[in-house]
Design an enzyme around this catalytic site. Sequence first.
Site, PDB file in Angstrom:
ATOM      1  N   ASN A 211      13.313  37.953  54.182  1.00 59.34           N
ATOM      2  CA  ASN A 211      13.090  37.901  52.725  1.00 59.34           C
ATOM      3  C   ASN A 211      11.839  38.699  52.383  1.00 59.34           C
ATOM      4  O   ASN A 211      11.187  39.274  53.265  1.00 59.34           O
ATOM      5  CB  ASN A 211      12.966  36.443  52.263  1.00 59.34           C
ATOM      6  N   PRO A 306      15.730  24.565  61.747  1.00 55.76           N
ATOM      7  CA  PRO A 306      15.044  23.294  61.509  1.00 55.76           C
ATOM      8  C   PRO A 306      14.161  23.408  60.271  1.00 55.76           C
ATOM      9  O   PRO A 306      13.611  24.481  59.998  1.00 55.76           O
ATOM     10  CB  PRO A 306      14.178  23.112  62.766  1.00 55.76           C
ATOM     11  N   PHE A 324       5.424  24.440  49.522  1.00 61.75           N
ATOM     12  CA  PHE A 324       5.532  25.385  48.419  1.00 61.75           C
ATOM     13  C   PHE A 324       7.006  25.432  48.019  1.00 61.75           C
ATOM     14  O   PHE A 324       7.877  25.203  48.860  1.00 61.75           O
ATOM     15  CB  PHE A 324       5.086  26.787  48.851  1.00 61.75           C
ATOM     16  N   LYS A 338      12.174  18.666  45.911  1.00 59.38           N
ATOM     17  CA  LYS A 338      11.706  18.953  47.278  1.00 59.38           C
ATOM     18  C   LYS A 338      10.566  18.009  47.661  1.00 59.38           C
ATOM     19  O   LYS A 338      10.460  17.575  48.805  1.00 59.38           O
ATOM     20  CB  LYS A 338      11.270  20.414  47.394  1.00 59.38           C
TER      21      LYS A 338
HETATM   22  O1  PMT Z   1       4.070  35.789  50.957  1.00 59.21           O
HETATM   23  P1  PMT Z   1       3.867  36.160  49.494  1.00 59.21           P
HETATM   24  O2  PMT Z   1       4.526  37.477  49.149  1.00 59.21           O
HETATM   25  O3  PMT Z   1       2.437  36.106  49.092  1.00 59.21           O
HETATM   26  O4  PMT Z   1       4.656  35.067  48.611  1.00 59.21           O
HETATM   27  C1  PMT Z   1       4.263  33.731  48.665  1.00 59.21           C
HETATM   28  C2  PMT Z   1       5.473  32.814  48.509  1.00 59.21           C
HETATM   29  C3  PMT Z   1       6.106  33.022  47.141  1.00 59.21           C
HETATM   30  C4  PMT Z   1       6.489  33.063  49.600  1.00 59.21           C
HETATM   31  C5  PMT Z   1       4.893  31.347  48.661  1.00 59.21           C
HETATM   32  O5  PMT Z   1       3.929  31.136  47.657  1.00 59.21           O
HETATM   33  C6  PMT Z   1       5.978  30.313  48.533  1.00 59.21           C
HETATM   34  O6  PMT Z   1       6.348  29.885  47.456  1.00 59.21           O
HETATM   35  N1  PMT Z   1       6.519  29.884  49.719  1.00 59.21           N
HETATM   36  C7  PMT Z   1       7.668  28.959  49.786  1.00 59.21           C
HETATM   37  C8  PMT Z   1       8.944  29.766  49.790  1.00 59.21           C
HETATM   38  C9  PMT Z   1      10.193  28.943  49.549  1.00 59.21           C
HETATM   39  O7  PMT Z   1      10.957  29.259  48.742  1.00 59.21           O
HETATM   40  O8  PMT Z   1      10.320  27.888  50.222  1.00 59.21           O
HETATM   41  P2  PMT Z   1      11.664  26.981  50.203  1.00 59.21           P
HETATM   42  O9  PMT Z   1      11.940  26.505  48.835  1.00 59.21           O
HETATM   43  O10 PMT Z   1      12.737  27.648  50.962  1.00 59.21           O
HETATM   44  O11 PMT Z   1      11.115  25.798  51.069  1.00 59.21           O
HETATM   45  C10 PMT Z   1      10.313  24.747  50.546  1.00 59.21           C
HETATM   46  C11 PMT Z   1       9.221  24.436  51.523  1.00 59.21           C
HETATM   47  O12 PMT Z   1       9.779  24.105  52.797  1.00 59.21           O
HETATM   48  C12 PMT Z   1       8.251  25.572  51.784  1.00 59.21           C
HETATM   49  O13 PMT Z   1       6.970  25.007  51.893  1.00 59.21           O
HETATM   50  C13 PMT Z   1       8.710  26.160  53.105  1.00 59.21           C
HETATM   51  O14 PMT Z   1       7.633  26.702  53.830  1.00 59.21           O
HETATM   52  C14 PMT Z   1       9.278  24.944  53.806  1.00 59.21           C
HETATM   53  N2  PMT Z   1      10.383  25.241  54.734  1.00 59.21           N
HETATM   54  C15 PMT Z   1      11.560  25.770  54.278  1.00 59.21           C
HETATM   55  C16 PMT Z   1      12.587  25.987  55.161  1.00 59.21           C
HETATM   56  C17 PMT Z   1      12.417  25.663  56.526  1.00 59.21           C
HETATM   57  N3  PMT Z   1      13.389  25.873  57.391  1.00 59.21           N
HETATM   58  N4  PMT Z   1      11.255  25.150  56.938  1.00 59.21           N
HETATM   59  C18 PMT Z   1      10.239  24.944  56.077  1.00 59.21           C
HETATM   60  O15 PMT Z   1       9.167  24.479  56.490  1.00 59.21           O
END
Ligand code: PMT
Length: 400
Positions: A211, A306, A324, A338
């Site tokens: 991504n 995971p 996040f 979340k």
């Molecule tokens: O890297 P940059 O370009 O500066 O951008 C920063 C960002 C926009 C990526 C960051 O600020 C951000 O928002 N990160 C979370 C991205 C996201 O969409 O996460 P998610 O909605 O897929 O997941 C929610 C949370 O679970 C996140 O904290 C993620 O790290 C965590 N996660 C998700 C999937 C997974 N398999 N394991 C995780 O730990």
Amino acid sequence: MKQFLANKQILLGVTGGIAAYKSADLVRRLREVGAEVRVVMTDHAKEFITPLTMQAVSGNPVHEDLFDLKAEAAMGHIELARWADAILVAPATADFMARLLKGEANDLLTTLCLAAKAPIALAPAMNQGMWKNTLTQNNVQALREKGIHILGPSEGSQACGDVGPGRMLEPLDIVDRLAQIFVSGSLAGKHVVITAGPTHEAIDPVRFISNASSGKMGYALAEAAVEAGARVTLISGPVSLSKPARMKVIDVVSAQDMFAAVMAEMQECDIFLSVAAVADYRCKTTASQKIAKTAEKLTLELERNPDILANVAKLSPRPFVIGFAAETEDLEKKAQAKLMNKNLDMIIANQVGEGVGIGSEENAVTVLWKDGKQEFAKMSKQKLARELIKFIGSFFNKIN
Ligand code: PMT
């Protein structure tokens, strides 16, 4: 200590004292440690050193007049006040300190000091009799009580031939003392683990699923946590940012690598910040050789990775867990879900759109927890990271 000034935006005010000749060297020293400097000069300062000199050493146009239409059009005074991470006035004359204390806004520099939310530091410089005068001493005391940092002065022989206190600190000492302002210490002694960047899920030896995460937000948070006194472990997916100093950096590629690296750091972790955009799925099988373009259609079978964050939140004992959520629609609703589903202590809802969020230089977020929320308007990721760490530090310290 000086490393705390790297990437900081310093507004240097120069007022009318003989020590103004040292301000050019001060700009040089600030830039050497990575700060960006913009200079504001009072009319009296220009009797001692020229704007041209300050422009040449700072690499930026010098700001002189509150009512200069051209300067206001380029970067207005309110914008300039917002730009500053700190205002440093060096030299600061007795007259300037008295005017600042009275809340006057009768020139550009005093106006900026009134408008700015950033910390203000003054490096006084004056004749020893003026410094010792109780009127000056009362002003200095009152400025300190208002949270203004007074750097120096030092003692020694003065331009007027007197000997005593009132000499402006040497530029290198000012840089050191200014850097201390950025060590907030709210996370002193805490171990903060941060994930950042994307993950790469291999399709074959040359292709992967990923991504647009650049890692900038996570890296900026890691820097800000170091500044706040934390011991930081940064677990980073593949990014093109340079390796930050003063912290342990673990490079990983896939979500499974990141999961293993995170779990290995959880023994003594106080705060876990999951900033990484982790791939939710990986290929069920990875081709051992480059897939050739033979078939008309190619179907990849994916399986779930995971959920690192949810697994950390299940640990017992567990750190303070912050996720996040980057969303393109229904931001707060999805982030709230979340927060609940993954059993987090806090979630940072991150709008993704034109110029904010993923891959961009700036970001705007809403922090959500069980019974509250706090919004942070659009700003640079560095500035936002410092504000978020300050907020997280005080939240964490209140409940611990
Ligand atoms: O890297 P940059 O370009 O500066 O951008 C920063 C960002 C926009 C990526 C960051 O600020 C951000 O928002 N990160 C979370 C991205 C996201 O969409 O996460 P998610 O909605 O897929 O997941 C929610 C949370 O679970 C996140 O904290 C993620 O790290 C965590 N996660 C998700 C999937 C997974 N398999 N394991 C995780 O730990």
